[in-house]
Motif scaffolding. Structure first.
Motif, PDB file in Angstrom:
ATOM      1  N   GLN A 269      31.449  46.645  38.082  1.00  0.00           N
ATOM      2  CA  GLN A 269      33.456  46.827  37.329  1.00  0.00           C
ATOM      3  C   GLN A 269      33.872  45.216  38.071  1.00  0.00           C
ATOM      4  O   GLN A 269      34.452  45.008  38.005  1.00  0.00           O
ATOM      5  N   GLY A 270      32.083  44.089  38.313  1.00  0.00           N
ATOM      6  CA  GLY A 270      32.465  42.853  38.691  1.00  0.00           C
ATOM      7  C   GLY A 270      33.086  42.967  40.683  1.00  0.00           C
ATOM      8  O   GLY A 270      33.203  41.671  40.428  1.00  0.00           O
ATOM      9  N   ARG A 271      33.467  43.764  41.229  1.00  0.00           N
ATOM     10  CA  ARG A 271      33.897  44.083  42.480  1.00  0.00           C
ATOM     11  C   ARG A 271      32.857  43.310  43.052  1.00  0.00           C
ATOM     12  O   ARG A 271      31.669  43.752  43.592  1.00  0.00           O
ATOM     13  N   ILE A 272      32.717  42.449  44.358  1.00  0.00           N
ATOM     14  CA  ILE A 272      32.439  41.328  45.117  1.00  0.00           C
ATOM     15  C   ILE A 272      32.863  41.574  46.505  1.00  0.00           C
ATOM     16  O   ILE A 272      33.348  41.034  46.782  1.00  0.00           O
ATOM     17  N   LEU A 273      31.845  42.497  47.624  1.00  0.00           N
ATOM     18  CA  LEU A 273      32.112  42.274  48.482  1.00  0.00           C
ATOM     19  C   LEU A 273      31.505  41.536  49.451  1.00  0.00           C
ATOM     20  O   LEU A 273      31.881  40.642  49.203  1.00  0.00           O
TER      21      LEU A 273
ATOM     22  N   ASP B  76      26.431  38.652  36.723  1.00  0.00           N
ATOM     23  CA  ASP B  76      26.845  37.898  35.770  1.00  0.00           C
ATOM     24  C   ASP B  76      29.053  37.864  36.696  1.00  0.00           C
ATOM     25  O   ASP B  76      29.694  38.900  36.113  1.00  0.00           O
ATOM     26  N   GLU B  77      28.744  37.321  37.224  1.00  0.00           N
ATOM     27  CA  GLU B  77      30.638  36.923  37.910  1.00  0.00           C
ATOM     28  C   GLU B  77      31.811  36.954  37.308  1.00  0.00           C
ATOM     29  O   GLU B  77      33.096  36.490  37.398  1.00  0.00           O
ATOM     30  N   ASN B  78      30.928  36.514  36.037  1.00  0.00           N
ATOM     31  CA  ASN B  78      32.758  35.923  34.873  1.00  0.00           C
ATOM     32  C   ASN B  78      32.274  37.591  33.281  1.00  0.00           C
ATOM     33  O   ASN B  78      33.292  37.488  32.914  1.00  0.00           O
ATOM     34  N   LEU B  79      31.580  38.517  34.116  1.00  0.00           N
ATOM     35  CA  LEU B  79      31.880  39.386  32.889  1.00  0.00           C
ATOM     36  C   LEU B  79      32.800  40.073  32.892  1.00  0.00           C
ATOM     37  O   LEU B  79      33.482  40.419  31.009  1.00  0.00           O
TER      38      LEU B  79
END
Length: 289
Positions: free
Chosen positions: A204-208, A214-217
């Motif tokens: 779901q694009g969460r970056i811990l 794809d960080e722009n998804l």
């Protein structure tokens, strides 16, 4: 005749994971993810005739204003939906004595009450949203023959507009039940197009601490537009429910309490209130159905 290893029954004759027998369920069923949410719903019932739990799958059946309803906790994710929907279908459409499908099939009405995060700024926290369509970003349903139930043009447009990496599998788009849509439609609920993710963090694009493919998804998904149809929210069960429900001949609809807005970074200041509102909305619509 189904082999014992294919349709697994417990020693008491109940279906393996859910621990249910055919007489334990109503034809109108509410899905929740959280087992603790089952009693938040059945506390509204006039009476409860049956209750059981095995693993994360908790089931209660009873009467609400004269209508027999079943509430089941599915746990999280498309893999759990695969278990729950197949076993529910087996309860009504397979003869456990002969271990063969019945000639006359039963169609269940299944409504999911879930929590979700919006990906559009204009859909605020504490909204109620009805998923007209779902897009599955997992691969679970691709194990089945689904080509005849998919919205292929929307799938193609999504992959093109988001530059989707096929190493993650091909997304699938499924419509909800038009009959249930018509029943639950009102000025109080937003019509949406829900993305079903196979996970909560990276998918779901969460970056811990881990980078994502794809960080722009999420931005690409919020900008997606197919003939005016836009993606509205992210969660983890809807499209799997729609796909299996449609393949098996059941009527399915997903209702979402929007507890976060991923576009603005906000979260609900009173999540229990909006969940309670969705529970009451669902119960009162079901007795009209």
């Amino acid at each position: 005749m189904l082999q014992n290893s294919e349709l697994i029954l417990n020693p008491d004759g109940s279906v393996y994971h859910l621990n249910l027998k055919p007489e334990h369920i109503a034809s109108d069923i509410i899905f929740v993810g959280d087992q603790n949410r089952v009693e938040k719903i059945t506390n509204h019932f006039d009476s409860i005739e049956f209750s059981i739990q095995k693993r994360e799958f908790k089931t209660q059946t009873g009467l609400y204003k004269g209508k027999r309803l079943t509430v089941i906790s599915t746990g999280i994710g498309p893999d759990n939906i695969d278990i729950v929907l197949n076993e529910l279908d087996a309860l009504v459409n397979i003869n456990f004595t002969t271990r063969s499908p019945k000639k006359n099939l039963t169609s269940l009405n299944i409504v999911r009450i879930g929590t979700s995060g919006s990906i559009q700024k204009e859909i605020p926290c504490n909204s109620l949203l009805m998923s007209q369509y779902g897009i599955g970003l997992d691969n679970m349903l691709r194990s089945y023959a689904i080509d005849t139930i998919c919205e292929n043009e929307i799938e193609h447009a999504f992959m093109l507009q988001t530059d989707w990496d096929l190493k993650k599998g091909r997304p699938y788009v499924i419509k909800s039940s038009k009959t249930l849509q018509d029943t639950f439609e009102s000025e109080f609920i937003i019509k949406g197009f829900t993305a079903t993710s196979p996970g909560f963090y990276g998918p779901q694009g969460r970056i811990l601490r881990l980078p994502v493919q794809d960080e722009n998804l999420n931005t690409k998904m919020s900008n997606f537009n197919y003939k005016g149809l836009k993606l509205t929210n992210l969660e983890m069960e809807t499209t799997a429910i729609y796909g299996l429900g449609k393949l098996l001949g059941h009527q399915c609809l997903s209702l979402n309490a929007i507890l976060a807005n991923r576009a603005t970074g906000e979260i609900s200041n009173n999540p229990e209130k909006v969940i309670d509102e969705l529970i009451n909305y669902t119960l009162n619509k079901l007795i009209e159905y």
